[in-house]
Scaffold this motif. Structure first.
Motif: not given
Length: 174
Positions: A40, A93, A101, A107, A111, A169, A171
């Motif tokens: 990321l 990422a 996403c 979210t 992520l 951010i 993960y």
């Protein structure tokens, strides 16, 4: 008969050896940790530019938002005299399902935007600010962080200045 005695002797030695071996054993615990390397990496910051407000405005909350490109997507005017297009944040990422996403949320796909809100305009503990969402760019492992809803509730408390903050951010698999 000698053969039976010999076989009995060999069997006794074998059983004795096994019993001696079994009495000298130990166990070990095996541990391992699996980490996800999603690599990321931030590739670009968010910039909302200079937002000019009318400090004499006394109406309801002023709201505005941005599209994925950073263009103003809506505004209800109110206290806003001008608000330029924004520079959306970008990051990469390597996650298993980046298309999760596509709908834009704070979210998705493991992520998580730890700080989905940003407070500005000088009011301590304010709900003046912006909220953000994560959006897949549509190719590779590139994502955007888009300011989707910005608002000023108390124009008379807003002070002139430059404001900054951080969004984190992370993960989490699963």
């Amino acid at each position: 008969m000698n053969k039976y005695i010999l076989l009995l002797g060999v069997a006794a030695v074998s059983i004795g050896s096994y019993a001696a071996y079994a009495g000298n054993s130990a166990t070990m615990t095996v541990t391992a940790t699996i980490a996800h390397d999603v690599s990321l990496t931030k590739t670009g910051d968010i910039n909302l530019g200079t937002i000019t407000i009318n400090p004499a405005y006394t109406g309801d909350t002023t709201r505005w938002g941005y599209s994925e490109s950073g263009a103003i997507s809506y505004t209800n005017q109110g206290a806003i005299v001008s608000a330029p297009n924004a520079t959306v944040g970008t990051f990469t990422a390597n996650i298993p399902n980046p298309t999760a996403c596509n709908s834009g949320h704070w979210t998705c796909g493991g992520l998580f935007l730890n700080s989905p809100g940003f407070s500005f305009l000088g009011e301590s503990g304010s709900d003046n600010g912006c909220s953000f969402y994560i959006k897949y760019s549509g190719s590779g492992n590139a994502f955007k962080v888009v300011p989707n809803d910005c608002y000023i509730r108390n124009v008379d408390l807003a002070t002139t200045g430059s404001y900054s903050g951080t969004l984190t951010i992370s993960y989490t698999p699963g």
